[in-house]
Every structure is written in C-alpha cells, then in structure tokens.
Design an enzyme around this catalytic site. Sequence first.
Site, PDB file in Angstrom:
ATOM      1  N   CYS A   2     -14.026   1.340   6.295  1.00 25.33           N
ATOM      2  CA  CYS A   2     -15.346   1.158   6.886  1.00 25.33           C
ATOM      3  C   CYS A   2     -15.410  -0.218   7.541  1.00 25.33           C
ATOM      4  O   CYS A   2     -14.828  -1.178   7.053  1.00 25.33           O
ATOM      5  CB  CYS A   2     -16.494   1.264   5.899  1.00 25.33           C
ATOM      6  SG  CYS A   2     -16.600   2.831   5.064  1.00 25.33           S
ATOM      7  N   ARG A  27     -10.664   0.771  11.007  1.00 29.33           N
ATOM      8  CA  ARG A  27     -10.989   0.738   9.583  1.00 29.33           C
ATOM      9  C   ARG A  27     -11.537   2.069   9.079  1.00 29.33           C
ATOM     10  O   ARG A  27     -11.714   2.272   7.878  1.00 29.33           O
ATOM     11  CB  ARG A  27     -12.015  -0.356   9.296  1.00 29.33           C
ATOM     12  CG  ARG A  27     -11.553  -1.745   9.675  1.00 29.33           C
ATOM     13  CD  ARG A  27     -12.638  -2.753   9.443  1.00 29.33           C
ATOM     14  NE  ARG A  27     -12.905  -2.933   8.040  1.00 29.33           N
ATOM     15  CZ  ARG A  27     -12.291  -3.793   7.255  1.00 29.33           C
ATOM     16  NH1 ARG A  27     -11.367  -4.580   7.752  1.00 29.33           N
ATOM     17  NH2 ARG A  27     -12.578  -3.878   5.975  1.00 29.33           N
ATOM     18  N   TRP A  75     -15.227   5.332   6.845  1.00 24.12           N
ATOM     19  CA  TRP A  75     -14.125   6.093   6.262  1.00 24.12           C
ATOM     20  C   TRP A  75     -14.710   6.675   4.982  1.00 24.12           C
ATOM     21  O   TRP A  75     -15.026   5.936   4.049  1.00 24.12           O
ATOM     22  CB  TRP A  75     -12.947   5.174   5.967  1.00 24.12           C
ATOM     23  CG  TRP A  75     -11.718   5.909   5.528  1.00 24.12           C
ATOM     24  CD1 TRP A  75     -10.755   6.449   6.317  1.00 24.12           C
ATOM     25  CD2 TRP A  75     -11.296   6.160   4.176  1.00 24.12           C
ATOM     26  NE1 TRP A  75      -9.776   7.036   5.558  1.00 24.12           N
ATOM     27  CE2 TRP A  75     -10.075   6.873   4.234  1.00 24.12           C
ATOM     28  CE3 TRP A  75     -11.826   5.862   2.924  1.00 24.12           C
ATOM     29  CZ2 TRP A  75      -9.395   7.285   3.097  1.00 24.12           C
ATOM     30  CZ3 TRP A  75     -11.139   6.278   1.789  1.00 24.12           C
ATOM     31  CH2 TRP A  75      -9.944   6.979   1.885  1.00 24.12           C
ATOM     32  N   ASN A 101     -19.748  -1.527   3.288  1.00 21.92           N
ATOM     33  CA  ASN A 101     -18.312  -1.248   3.188  1.00 21.92           C
ATOM     34  C   ASN A 101     -17.919  -1.509   1.746  1.00 21.92           C
ATOM     35  O   ASN A 101     -18.099  -2.624   1.257  1.00 21.92           O
ATOM     36  CB  ASN A 101     -17.544  -2.179   4.143  1.00 21.92           C
ATOM     37  CG  ASN A 101     -16.055  -2.184   3.879  1.00 21.92           C
ATOM     38  OD1 ASN A 101     -15.497  -1.176   3.434  1.00 21.92           O
ATOM     39  ND2 ASN A 101     -15.407  -3.296   4.155  1.00 21.92           N
ATOM     40  N   GLY A 102     -17.400  -0.509   1.066  1.00 24.06           N
ATOM     41  CA  GLY A 102     -17.012  -0.695  -0.337  1.00 24.06           C
ATOM     42  C   GLY A 102     -17.420   0.522  -1.148  1.00 24.06           C
ATOM     43  O   GLY A 102     -17.703   1.591  -0.602  1.00 24.06           O
ATOM     44  N   GLU A 487      10.648   3.728   5.501  1.00 26.66           N
ATOM     45  CA  GLU A 487       9.655   3.306   6.493  1.00 26.66           C
ATOM     46  C   GLU A 487       9.679   4.234   7.720  1.00 26.66           C
ATOM     47  O   GLU A 487       8.628   4.606   8.241  1.00 26.66           O
ATOM     48  CB  GLU A 487       9.912   1.841   6.880  1.00 26.66           C
ATOM     49  CG  GLU A 487       9.044   1.279   7.974  1.00 26.66           C
ATOM     50  CD  GLU A 487       7.536   1.316   7.696  1.00 26.66           C
ATOM     51  OE1 GLU A 487       7.129   1.626   6.563  1.00 26.66           O
ATOM     52  OE2 GLU A 487       6.768   1.071   8.640  1.00 26.66           O
ATOM     53  N   LYS A 491       6.464   6.398   8.970  1.00 24.75           N
ATOM     54  CA  LYS A 491       5.922   6.317  10.338  1.00 24.75           C
ATOM     55  C   LYS A 491       5.749   7.716  10.903  1.00 24.75           C
ATOM     56  O   LYS A 491       4.723   8.039  11.472  1.00 24.75           O
ATOM     57  CB  LYS A 491       6.861   5.539  11.270  1.00 24.75           C
ATOM     58  CG  LYS A 491       6.880   4.051  11.235  1.00 24.75           C
ATOM     59  CD  LYS A 491       5.630   3.324  11.584  1.00 24.75           C
ATOM     60  CE  LYS A 491       4.656   3.284  10.458  1.00 24.75           C
ATOM     61  NZ  LYS A 491       4.657   2.270   9.517  1.00 24.75           N
ATOM     62  N   GLU A 494       2.896   9.814   9.028  1.00 29.00           N
ATOM     63  CA  GLU A 494       1.484   9.415   9.152  1.00 29.00           C
ATOM     64  C   GLU A 494       0.914   9.653  10.544  1.00 29.00           C
ATOM     65  O   GLU A 494      -0.277   9.894  10.679  1.00 29.00           O
ATOM     66  CB  GLU A 494       1.241   7.986   8.674  1.00 29.00           C
ATOM     67  CG  GLU A 494       1.841   6.893   9.502  1.00 29.00           C
ATOM     68  CD  GLU A 494       1.567   5.512   8.906  1.00 29.00           C
ATOM     69  OE1 GLU A 494       0.575   5.317   8.209  1.00 29.00           O
ATOM     70  OE2 GLU A 494       2.380   4.603   9.172  1.00 29.00           O
ATOM     71  N   HIS A 510      22.546  14.659  -4.717  1.00 28.18           N
ATOM     72  CA  HIS A 510      21.949  14.946  -6.023  1.00 28.18           C
ATOM     73  C   HIS A 510      20.692  15.802  -5.913  1.00 28.18           C
ATOM     74  O   HIS A 510      19.914  15.862  -6.855  1.00 28.18           O
ATOM     75  CB  HIS A 510      21.643  13.634  -6.763  1.00 28.18           C
ATOM     76  CG  HIS A 510      22.872  12.827  -7.036  1.00 28.18           C
ATOM     77  ND1 HIS A 510      23.806  13.186  -7.978  1.00 28.18           N
ATOM     78  CD2 HIS A 510      23.348  11.701  -6.448  1.00 28.18           C
ATOM     79  CE1 HIS A 510      24.795  12.310  -7.982  1.00 28.18           C
ATOM     80  NE2 HIS A 510      24.546  11.402  -7.055  1.00 28.18           N
ATOM     81  N   LYS A 609      -6.969   1.682   8.462  1.00 30.49           N
ATOM     82  CA  LYS A 609      -6.030   0.565   8.532  1.00 30.49           C
ATOM     83  C   LYS A 609      -6.076  -0.299   7.283  1.00 30.49           C
ATOM     84  O   LYS A 609      -5.072  -0.798   6.822  1.00 30.49           O
ATOM     85  CB  LYS A 609      -6.393  -0.275   9.766  1.00 30.49           C
ATOM     86  CG  LYS A 609      -5.455  -1.420  10.056  1.00 30.49           C
ATOM     87  CD  LYS A 609      -4.197  -0.927  10.698  1.00 30.49           C
ATOM     88  CE  LYS A 609      -3.198  -2.031  10.919  1.00 30.49           C
ATOM     89  NZ  LYS A 609      -1.834  -1.489  11.002  1.00 30.49           N
TER      90      LYS A 609
HETATM   91  O1  M6R Z   1      -2.799  -4.066   4.821  1.00 29.84           O
HETATM   92  P1  M6R Z   1      -1.699  -3.683   3.877  1.00 29.84           P
HETATM   93  O2  M6R Z   1      -0.361  -4.127   4.343  1.00 29.84           O
HETATM   94  O3  M6R Z   1      -1.967  -4.122   2.462  1.00 29.84           O
HETATM   95  O4  M6R Z   1      -1.719  -2.100   3.890  1.00 29.84           O
HETATM   96  C1  M6R Z   1      -0.863  -1.355   3.069  1.00 29.84           C
HETATM   97  C2  M6R Z   1      -0.796   0.084   3.511  1.00 29.84           C
HETATM   98  O5  M6R Z   1      -2.072   0.668   3.452  1.00 29.84           O
HETATM   99  C3  M6R Z   1      -0.252   0.233   4.930  1.00 29.84           C
HETATM  100  O6  M6R Z   1       0.998  -0.365   5.058  1.00 29.84           O
HETATM  101  C4  M6R Z   1      -0.152   1.715   5.312  1.00 29.84           C
HETATM  102  O7  M6R Z   1       0.855   2.330   4.561  1.00 29.84           O
HETATM  103  C5  M6R Z   1       0.098   1.870   6.813  1.00 29.84           C
HETATM  104  N1  M6R Z   1      -0.646   2.987   7.309  1.00 29.84           N
HETATM  105  C6  M6R Z   1       1.521   2.075   7.158  1.00 29.84           C
HETATM  106  O8  M6R Z   1       1.748   2.284   8.504  1.00 29.84           O
END
Ligand code: M6R
Length: 614
Positions: A2, A27, A75, A101-102, A487, A491, A494, A510, A609
């Site tokens: 948010c 956000r 969000w 927000n929270g 990673e 990517k 997501e 395995h 984010k």
């Molecule tokens: O802001 P942060 O690095 O603490 O965020 C951690 C994760 O939420 C963040 O890396 C998330 O996995 C991303 N969407 C990855 O692309």
Amino acid sequence: MCGIVGYIGSRPAYEILIKGLHRLEYRGYDSAGVAMLTDDGRLNIYKSHGKVADLENFCNAQDLDGCAGIAHTRWATHGEPNDINAHPHLSRSGRIALVHNGTIENYTVLKEALEQQGYEFKSETDTEVLVQLIEYVMLTNGCQLVDAVREALHQVIGAYAIAVVDTQEPDTIVAARKSSPLVIGVGDGETFLASDATPIVEYTDKVVYLNDGEIAIITRGKPLKIITADNESAEIDIQTLKMSVSQLEKGGFPHFMLKEIFEQPRTIRDCVRGRIGNSGSRVTLSGVIEHADVFRRAKRIIIVACGTSWHAGLIGKRLIEEYARIPVVVEYASEFRYSNPIVTPDDVVIAISQSGETADTLAAIKLAKERGAFVYGVCNVVGSSIARATDSGTYIHVGPEIGVASTKAFTGQVTVLTMFALAVGQVRDTLDREVAAKVVCSIRKLPELIKQTLKLNDKIEKLSDTYTYVHNFLYLGRGYNFPSALEGALKLKEISYIHAEGYPAAEMKHGPIALIDHELPTVVIAPKDDLHEKIISNIQQVKARGGSVIAVVTKGDTTIAEIADHIIEIPDVPESISPVIVSIPLQLLAYHIAVKKGCNVDMPRNLAKSVTVE
Ligand code: M6R
C-alpha cells in the site's frame, strides 16, 4: 505494501495526489482512492478497484476541488479488492477520512467494541475500524483531530502509516507511523507526505522521515509540528534528498524492468564509487572500518533476508566464508523470527533488503538486537526503516527500483556483499593479496562487462519465442551460481507466471531428473569454473532424457556449444564475480518471455514491491 500520499498547500491537490499514487503504484495496485478537502470543509472522495489509471478515468468527470487531500493505492490484506474496501475510509458521520498502510492486528476486538456502541461498518477492512475509533474518541472526549488520533493509536496493536483529515479542520492533516514508512516533504508554504520520497521529489528536496510512534501535525501556513505518542514535542530533522525525477521515469524504455536491467552498468559504477580506487586492492567500506573490532571478534555471521535479497545472501555466504573466513548461515527472515534462534553478542547479523521496509526482515533485526547481536544493513532505499534500525551498514546506491521484479538491486546487493567480504577479510587479515587484487580488479571492470553482456538482448529476445508457452522451467547451477539458478527461476515465475524451479545441478539426479522430458526446458548456468566438467555431465544427463538445454557459458566454450540446444555466451570473469554477470541474461530471458505472454512485467499479479505485512 500500500502507498499513501498527502498534500496541503495552495495548489489543487488532485494532480499531486494522483501523480504520487502512480509513483507508489509499485507498492500495490488492487484499488486506489483520493479525498480532496476544500477550504470550506467539503470532502470530494473517489475510489475505484483496479489500478490508479482506473481511478483517474473515473475522476475525470468529477468535482476535484480542494487544496488539501489524502490518497491511497492498495495491496489487499483484509477484504477483497473492490470499491468498498478501497481507501480512503470515512467515519460514521462522514467528517473524518483516513488512508492507511499496514495491518491493525486487534481490529476484531476494536470492531466488536465499536459495534456495541452502535457503529456499523461498510467495508471488511481493518482500516475502517481505525477511522471509526478516531471519531468515537473525538466525540467521547470532545477533543480535536490530533488528540483523537493520538488516543486512538494507544488502543491499536499493529503496523500503520496513516494520514487523516477532518472536514471541521480543513487546514490540517494529521499523520502517524509505526512500523510502516512515512516521509514528509517540506515545501515553501506547502507540505507533502508519502510512503516514500518518490511522490515528493519533484516539489521539494527537503524531507523529514517520521520515526516510529511519532505523529505529525501538518497545518496550512504553519511550520510542521511533530509530537510523540505521549504528546511530547519531537525533534524535526530535515534531510536533503539525493534523488532526481528522471530516475523515476521510464526514459524511453517500454517498462521500468527493462530500463532497470539496462541501467546496471551505471548502477554498479555508483555502487562501487568511493569504495574501491582506480588502482590497488583496497576496499573502503566505512560501515566495516568504523566497527573493525566487531568484525575482528565476530564468531559467526547470520544473514537474514527475503526473496531476491535472500538469494543475494546465499552468494554473500560463499563470498564471506571465502574471503573473511567467518562461518555464515543464511536464514529466511520470516523463518528466523519465529524459530527461537540462537543468537549471541559474538554474532553479526546482516539484513539485506532493497526496500528497507520488509516486515519480516525488520522483525528479524529486532530479535537479533534483543539477543545482543550487532546488525549490519545492506539496503537500497536511503532512510528506510531497516537502514535506520541497523547498527551500521552499506547502501547499494542503485537508485529507485520501480519494477516489482528486482534486477539492479540484486546485482547491487551482490556487489556490496563482495566488497563487504573483502573489507572484512582485510580487517581480519584473512585475505590473500593476490586474490584480493584480482577480485577488486574484476569489480572495477564490472560496469564494462555488464555493458558487453547487455548486447545479448536481441539474441535473448529471439530465443524467448521458443519458450513463451512452456509451462515449466528448470534452472541449474553450481557453487556461486546455484543461487543464480534460484534467482533466475524466481524472475521467470514472478513476471511470466511460468512455474520454474532452481536446483543445485548435482542434486538433479536425486529427484528433479524425473521431470525431464521434451516439454521441460532447462537453463544451465555453466561458466568456466572449477566445476565445469561436472556441469557438462549434468547437461548430458538432461540431453540423454530428451530435455532441451539453454546453457549460459563463458565465451568460446565449444564443448557445451556442441551439446546444448542454445548457448548464451557471457564474458570470462572470476567465479566469485560471475553471479552478477550471469544474472543479466537470466533477467532478460524472464523479461522477454513475460512480455511475449502479454504479462504486466512491472506490476505482476498479486505482488507488491515492498512487503510490509507478514
Ligand atoms: O525489499 P526487499 O529486498 O526486502 O524485498 C524482498 C522480497 O520481497 C523481494 O526481493 C521479492 O522477492 C521481489 N519481488 C523479487 O523480485
């Protein structure tokens, strides 16, 4: 999660609020809303499910009058993303509007108590409970908005950044925070507030980061006032932003994600600037130098992080163990905080976070500090909650990252962790000078090497045609590049919603080998390193079972070129630096597949984010 924005001054508030919401849309983008307050106490309030653009379309035909206002992009946590659950929420009489927000954890208890007083609720949100509570306190105590907010917040358990307006006090916005960020922009006769500085930067570079438990009283024509929860006056620390508006725009790229991928030669240059010189092998990290004793006597390092930052942490572990010879464990912050972990004053905890606001990472820091550990932050957002909660740290300085999928922050984190490992190795005298010289020399060349690697873009774009409609992907890597496989898979999943798994290449036999058939492509990260021969065997195992292989290899690797279906050639770099270079083609592959599938790469479904809820 948010985003909230507020404005009070003499300009029409709507444009500032809506522009601010666009900036904060990363956000959360389930619904959005604005409330403009006119000088004569009218509240123009509009809400819409969907993105900020949907709200804007709706507002086009409305009365947008008012030089004060608050706004929100959501969000969803409590209640589905519809118009009713969208913020701002109104009190029963309609005089108070609030954005939040929270998460209010005890909202059910508060709601029941208010229901017994005859209050009815329109939405399913925790936020509506708070705005009703404020009005209830105001009417019961016969007080003004700021006292009602202060008193109501005493009854609240949870996390909040809020902005509140009252039609009876049209010259005032009251804002408060606890565990969710809030920045106030101090302009000339006008004041801004937002979840981060991005909506503020084009109007003023003077900002105040509100501290936990503080309440800001923003009154038109009067200086900003900040009080504590106990009604004591708090200090106002005005800081100067080092951010420019151009950093927040797409700069000719179709998506922020692509812009951020292509920015990496520059962001890595910014990240290393002043930390390694033009020659020599010395690394200067003030966060390490100022606490040299702590690192000299550290018995163990615990890295806590989430998502992509956790992947960077896994690479950090290998780097630190290699160069500083301290044992390192890497924990998901969300698991660490609930595991009753053994943490002692001999431990150093490293918290890695792009946003600096991730709730689980913040909670892990709190726990580590309670148990006596020294906490070191690796953050991007300057002045963020994590940056401020840690004892020391290093900013990655890659500039605002707006695409929800982390790209330039990951390479910045890995680069900082490389420099950190070397700096701690210097302090502990565990570093072989020749090795240090070689790694530092490679760090120096990173921007140029990334630039060369970005030339792969066209090739990867074409390659992505072949894989747009597959349902599963496997990513394999070894050593430093096992986390790169994780990673790369994250990517892809997501932003393209294709299921992808990252695995250590040798673990494939395995279990995951059972998945391999002609429908499952495997990305094998296989640059020339000590385990090169072994990974060639892994590729052969995939090929023998009819799987197709996309191999990321060192330029000139003819052996793998003969067996893989596709090769992506990267420059020759030392193994410990290779994850930064390897990540570039993996980011591009995920990006192009997602774009071809028609996905919204900057705002993938269900994600936000900055994850400020548990
Ligand atoms: O802001 P942060 O690095 O603490 O965020 C951690 C994760 O939420 C963040 O890396 C998330 O996995 C991303 N969407 C990855 O692309």
